[in-house]
Design a protein around this motif. Structure first.
Motif, PDB file in Angstrom:
ATOM      1  N   LEU A  42       0.830  -1.206   0.000  1.00 25.26           N
ATOM      2  CA  LEU A  42       0.000   0.000   0.000  1.00 25.26           C
ATOM      3  C   LEU A  42       0.866   1.258   0.000  1.00 25.26           C
ATOM      4  CD1 LEU A  42      -2.706  -1.170   2.545  1.00 25.26           C
ATOM      5  CD2 LEU A  42      -3.102  -0.638   0.129  1.00 25.26           C
ATOM      6  N   ARG A  43       1.935   1.246   0.765  1.00 33.27           N
ATOM      7  CA  ARG A  43       2.838   2.405   0.790  1.00 33.27           C
ATOM      8  C   ARG A  43       3.424   2.656  -0.601  1.00 33.27           C
ATOM      9  NH1 ARG A  43       5.685   0.621   4.443  1.00 33.27           N
ATOM     10  NH2 ARG A  43       4.884   1.698   6.287  1.00 33.27           N
ATOM     11  N   ASP A  44       3.866   1.593  -1.254  1.00 32.95           N
ATOM     12  CA  ASP A  44       4.388   1.735  -2.609  1.00 32.95           C
ATOM     13  C   ASP A  44       3.300   2.208  -3.568  1.00 32.95           C
ATOM     14  OD1 ASP A  44       6.864   0.898  -1.760  1.00 32.95           O
ATOM     15  OD2 ASP A  44       6.616  -1.169  -2.468  1.00 32.95           O
ATOM     16  N   GLY A  45       2.085   1.701  -3.390  1.00 32.49           N
ATOM     17  CA  GLY A  45       0.978   2.089  -4.261  1.00 32.49           C
ATOM     18  C   GLY A  45       0.642   3.566  -4.157  1.00 32.49           C
ATOM     19  N   PHE A  46       0.635   4.085  -2.946  1.00 32.62           N
ATOM     20  CA  PHE A  46       0.366   5.520  -2.789  1.00 32.62           C
ATOM     21  C   PHE A  46       1.409   6.355  -3.529  1.00 32.62           C
ATOM     22  CE2 PHE A  46      -2.404   4.538   0.909  1.00 32.62           C
ATOM     23  CZ  PHE A  46      -3.463   5.365   0.589  1.00 32.62           C
ATOM     24  N   ARG A  47       2.632   5.882  -3.547  1.00 28.32           N
ATOM     25  CA  ARG A  47       3.706   6.652  -4.198  1.00 28.32           C
ATOM     26  C   ARG A  47       3.653   6.556  -5.721  1.00 28.32           C
ATOM     27  NH1 ARG A  47       7.629   4.246   0.105  1.00 28.32           N
ATOM     28  NH2 ARG A  47       7.813   5.918   1.636  1.00 28.32           N
ATOM     29  N   THR A  48       3.161   5.426  -6.261  1.00 26.58           N
ATOM     30  CA  THR A  48       3.330   5.171  -7.696  1.00 26.58           C
ATOM     31  C   THR A  48       2.047   5.052  -8.501  1.00 26.58           C
ATOM     32  OG1 THR A  48       3.346   2.754  -7.396  1.00 26.58           O
ATOM     33  CG2 THR A  48       5.460   3.910  -7.172  1.00 26.58           C
ATOM     34  N   ALA A  49       0.884   4.920  -7.857  1.00 28.25           N
ATOM     35  CA  ALA A  49      -0.349   4.621  -8.596  1.00 28.25           C
ATOM     36  C   ALA A  49      -0.662   5.657  -9.668  1.00 28.25           C
ATOM     37  CB  ALA A  49      -1.527   4.501  -7.634  1.00 28.25           C
ATOM     38  N   GLY A  50      -0.307   6.910  -9.440  1.00 34.61           N
ATOM     39  CA  GLY A  50      -0.604   7.959 -10.400  1.00 34.61           C
ATOM     40  C   GLY A  50       0.111   7.804 -11.725  1.00 34.61           C
ATOM     41  N   ALA A  51       1.144   6.959 -11.774  1.00 34.58           N
ATOM     42  CA  ALA A  51       1.906   6.793 -13.012  1.00 34.58           C
ATOM     43  C   ALA A  51       1.177   5.929 -14.036  1.00 34.58           C
ATOM     44  CB  ALA A  51       3.261   6.165 -12.697  1.00 34.58           C
ATOM     45  N   TRP A 107      -6.995   1.000  -6.936  1.00 35.61           N
ATOM     46  CA  TRP A 107      -5.670   0.376  -6.965  1.00 35.61           C
ATOM     47  C   TRP A 107      -5.355  -0.339  -5.657  1.00 35.61           C
ATOM     48  CZ3 TRP A 107      -2.228   1.442  -3.220  1.00 35.61           C
ATOM     49  CH2 TRP A 107      -2.265   2.711  -2.613  1.00 35.61           C
ATOM     50  N   GLN A 108      -5.968   0.108  -4.544  1.00 38.14           N
ATOM     51  CA  GLN A 108      -5.717  -0.552  -3.266  1.00 38.14           C
ATOM     52  C   GLN A 108      -6.231  -1.987  -3.276  1.00 38.14           C
ATOM     53  OE1 GLN A 108      -7.705   2.187  -0.662  1.00 38.14           O
ATOM     54  NE2 GLN A 108      -5.987   3.604  -0.602  1.00 38.14           N
ATOM     55  N   ASP A 109      -7.348  -2.219  -3.985  1.00 39.62           N
ATOM     56  CA  ASP A 109      -7.857  -3.584  -4.123  1.00 39.62           C
ATOM     57  C   ASP A 109      -6.846  -4.459  -4.857  1.00 39.62           C
ATOM     58  OD1 ASP A 109     -10.359  -2.941  -2.928  1.00 39.62           O
ATOM     59  OD2 ASP A 109     -11.074  -2.150  -4.833  1.00 39.62           O
ATOM     60  N   LEU A 110      -6.263  -3.915  -5.939  1.00 40.72           N
ATOM     61  CA  LEU A 110      -5.278  -4.688  -6.695  1.00 40.72           C
ATOM     62  C   LEU A 110      -4.038  -4.973  -5.857  1.00 40.72           C
ATOM     63  CD1 LEU A 110      -4.277  -6.005  -9.315  1.00 40.72           C
ATOM     64  CD2 LEU A 110      -3.354  -3.773  -9.975  1.00 40.72           C
ATOM     65  N   ALA A 111      -3.583  -3.988  -5.101  1.00 37.42           N
ATOM     66  CA  ALA A 111      -2.352  -4.162  -4.321  1.00 37.42           C
ATOM     67  C   ALA A 111      -2.437  -5.396  -3.426  1.00 37.42           C
ATOM     68  CB  ALA A 111      -2.080  -2.912  -3.491  1.00 37.42           C
ATOM     69  N   LEU A 112      -3.560  -5.555  -2.732  1.00 36.87           N
ATOM     70  CA  LEU A 112      -3.688  -6.681  -1.817  1.00 36.87           C
ATOM     71  C   LEU A 112      -4.167  -7.949  -2.512  1.00 36.87           C
ATOM     72  CD1 LEU A 112      -3.123  -4.465   0.203  1.00 36.87           C
ATOM     73  CD2 LEU A 112      -4.869  -5.468   1.688  1.00 36.87           C
ATOM     74  N   THR A 113      -5.013  -7.800  -3.527  1.00 36.63           N
ATOM     75  CA  THR A 113      -5.485  -8.962  -4.277  1.00 36.63           C
ATOM     76  C   THR A 113      -4.332  -9.660  -4.981  1.00 36.63           C
ATOM     77  OG1 THR A 113      -7.689  -8.038  -4.593  1.00 36.63           O
ATOM     78  CG2 THR A 113      -6.970  -9.658  -6.195  1.00 36.63           C
ATOM     79  N   TRP A 114      -3.423  -8.905  -5.556  1.00 39.99           N
ATOM     80  CA  TRP A 114      -2.273  -9.473  -6.249  1.00 39.99           C
ATOM     81  C   TRP A 114      -1.383 -10.253  -5.277  1.00 39.99           C
ATOM     82  CZ3 TRP A 114      -1.138 -10.572 -11.011  1.00 39.99           C
ATOM     83  CH2 TRP A 114       0.180 -10.749 -11.419  1.00 39.99           C
ATOM     84  N   LEU A 115      -1.145  -9.657  -4.104  1.00 42.99           N
ATOM     85  CA  LEU A 115      -0.378 -10.364  -3.089  1.00 42.99           C
ATOM     86  C   LEU A 115      -1.055 -11.672  -2.692  1.00 42.99           C
ATOM     87  CD1 LEU A 115       0.747  -7.681  -0.463  1.00 42.99           C
ATOM     88  CD2 LEU A 115       2.204  -8.928  -2.044  1.00 42.99           C
ATOM     89  N   ALA A 116      -2.369 -11.592  -2.441  1.00 42.23           N
ATOM     90  CA  ALA A 116      -3.108 -12.772  -1.991  1.00 42.23           C
ATOM     91  C   ALA A 116      -3.116 -13.864  -3.051  1.00 42.23           C
ATOM     92  CB  ALA A 116      -4.535 -12.372  -1.626  1.00 42.23           C
ATOM     93  N   TRP A 117      -3.363 -13.489  -4.293  1.00 45.48           N
ATOM     94  CA  TRP A 117      -3.438 -14.487  -5.369  1.00 45.48           C
ATOM     95  C   TRP A 117      -2.095 -15.175  -5.574  1.00 45.48           C
ATOM     96  CZ3 TRP A 117      -1.177 -14.155 -10.426  1.00 45.48           C
ATOM     97  CH2 TRP A 117      -1.528 -15.223 -11.273  1.00 45.48           C
ATOM     98  N   ARG A 118      -1.018 -14.400  -5.595  1.00 44.77           N
ATOM     99  CA  ARG A 118       0.295 -15.004  -5.821  1.00 44.77           C
ATOM    100  C   ARG A 118       0.672 -15.960  -4.692  1.00 44.77           C
ATOM    101  NH1 ARG A 118       4.755 -10.732  -7.517  1.00 44.77           N
ATOM    102  NH2 ARG A 118       5.841 -12.681  -7.997  1.00 44.77           N
ATOM    103  N   GLU A 119       0.378 -15.567  -3.453  1.00 45.01           N
ATOM    104  CA  GLU A 119       0.696 -16.448  -2.331  1.00 45.01           C
ATOM    105  C   GLU A 119      -0.190 -17.685  -2.337  1.00 45.01           C
ATOM    106  OE1 GLU A 119       2.738 -17.695   1.140  1.00 45.01           O
ATOM    107  OE2 GLU A 119       3.206 -16.328  -0.519  1.00 45.01           O
ATOM    108  N   ALA A 120      -1.479 -17.501  -2.691  1.00 43.85           N
ATOM    109  CA  ALA A 120      -2.389 -18.644  -2.781  1.00 43.85           C
ATOM    110  C   ALA A 120      -1.950 -19.601  -3.881  1.00 43.85           C
ATOM    111  CB  ALA A 120      -3.812 -18.162  -3.026  1.00 43.85           C
ATOM    112  N   GLU A 121      -1.485 -19.072  -5.006  1.00 46.28           N
ATOM    113  CA  GLU A 121      -0.970 -19.923  -6.075  1.00 46.28           C
ATOM    114  C   GLU A 121       0.263 -20.699  -5.604  1.00 46.28           C
ATOM    115  OE1 GLU A 121      -1.730 -20.042  -9.900  1.00 46.28           O
ATOM    116  OE2 GLU A 121      -3.564 -19.981  -8.709  1.00 46.28           O
ATOM    117  N   ARG A 122       1.127 -20.027  -4.906  1.00 44.98           N
ATOM    118  CA  ARG A 122       2.359 -20.672  -4.432  1.00 44.98           C
ATOM    119  C   ARG A 122       2.054 -21.797  -3.451  1.00 44.98           C
ATOM    120  NH1 ARG A 122       6.078 -20.619  -0.394  1.00 44.98           N
ATOM    121  NH2 ARG A 122       4.854 -19.211   0.924  1.00 44.98           N
ATOM    122  N   ARG A 123       1.065 -21.572  -2.577  1.00 44.96           N
ATOM    123  CA  ARG A 123       0.771 -22.534  -1.515  1.00 44.96           C
ATOM    124  C   ARG A 123      -0.393 -23.461  -1.843  1.00 44.96           C
ATOM    125  NH1 ARG A 123       0.273 -18.560   3.511  1.00 44.96           N
ATOM    126  NH2 ARG A 123      -1.046 -20.288   4.185  1.00 44.96           N
TER     127      ARG A 123
END
Length: 312
Positions: A23-32, A286-302
């Motif tokens: 989320l911290r990274d998203g606040f800094r970069t989402a506008g790009a 974008w906040q939904d994507l930030a956490l959804t992407w993390l969750a999906w990748r970890e769920a895929e891994r595990r």
């Protein structure tokens, strides 16, 4: 294949520190990204509203989200819906996720970021008004960012307030004003449609994070407090259309900065120990994507969560 991630599955793969960093990274970069997120809301002929957030986009992530929520304040839970995570390459539906869980995590943890940045450096007592899921996640985030020494709680549901206080070692107070009197920093996460606190209920140097101003008509802080305080929002245009600046009598110019500007150093944030500060977000796609992407990748891994072939 589409991965199905329920509340329990999400709680098993999401981790506060990783989410806070995203989320911290998203606040800094989402506008790009260059494609503005949209927040669409409509009334219903039922005791609730429908909201859609689209598209959730972030630089470096080849995917996007679409979120559809039903908000029924009298229900438990009051928010229900789904988030669709789509591939940016071909539109494949990568995952279906419980939106109430993702919303609580991203709203609560983004609130923890804003609170940690704007609250007085030496605050000792945290006040919570509205002891629901978002307040729970904010406390989890603050444990990583800046943990308060003591906790006071108020909720219109006294049993829920008591349970919240018991879980977190706090004490229950009988009104929002009593919380503001006792606390240095106050978190409001309610469905209120009338201000719970005005300037006269506060004192110099306090911070307020208001999470209940995410759609027209919802109000937690009075105009005189918002006008006096340093007011930080997550998106000025959305705050004007649907958030804290949509109320009659509050000027668009009442917003002093966005959280992105504070995080980037373009705005200093709190500059005095006597300054009142307010963080009043709407919540961004974008906040939904930030956490959804993390969750999906970890769920895929595990291998967490069921998989569905919707084209079968």
């Amino acid at each position: 294949m589409t991965r199905l991630l329920t509340r329990s599955a999400l709680d098993s793969v999401l981790e506060p520190t990783a989410c806070l960093n995203a989320l911290r990274d998203g606040f800094r970069t989402a506008g790009a990204v260059g494609v503005p997120g949209q927040r669409v809301r409509t009334d219903l002929p039922f005791p609730g509203t429908a909201t859609a957030l689209i598209p959730g986009l972030l630089p470096g992530i080849d995917a996007y989200t679409v979120k559809v929520n039903a908000k029924f304040p009298g229900a438990r839970p009051a928010l229900r819906g789904v988030i669709c995570l789509h591939s940016g390459a071909d539109g494949e539906l990568l995952a279906l996720l419980d939106s109430a869980t993702v919303t609580a995590w991203r709203t609560g943890l983004a609130a923890a970021l804003g609170t940690a940045l704007l609250a007085p450096a030496d605050y000792d007592v945290l006040g919570v008004i509205g002891a629901g899921a978002q307040a729970e996640l904010t406390l989890r985030g603050l444990a990583s960012e800046r943990r308060p020494g003591r906790l006071v709680v108020h909720d219109t549901d006294s049993a829920r307030a008591a349970a919240f206080a018991a879980r977190h070692g706090g004490r229950v107070l009988d009104s929002a004003r009593a919380v503001a009197e006792a606390a240095d920093t106050v978190l409001l996460a309610t469905w209120s449609r009338a201000p719970l606190l005005a300037l006269a209920d506060t004192r110099a140097g306090q911070h307020f994070t208001s999470l209940g101003t995410d759609e027209p008509g919802k109000r937690e802080l009075a105009p005189d407090l918002l006008d006096t305080a340093l007011l930080v929002v997550d998106d000025t245009e959305l705050a004007v259309r649907t958030g804290v600046l949509a109320a009659t009598g509050i000027a668009r110019t009442a917003a002093d900065a966005t959280l992105t500007e504070v995080l980037r150093g373009a705005h200093p944030g709190r500059t005095s120990t006597r300054q009142r500060t307010v963080y009043a977000p709407v919540g961004l796609p974008w906040q939904d994507l930030a956490l959804t992407w993390l969750a999906w990748r970890e769920a895929e891994r595990r291998g967490v969560g069921a998989t569905l072939d919707l084209l079968d």
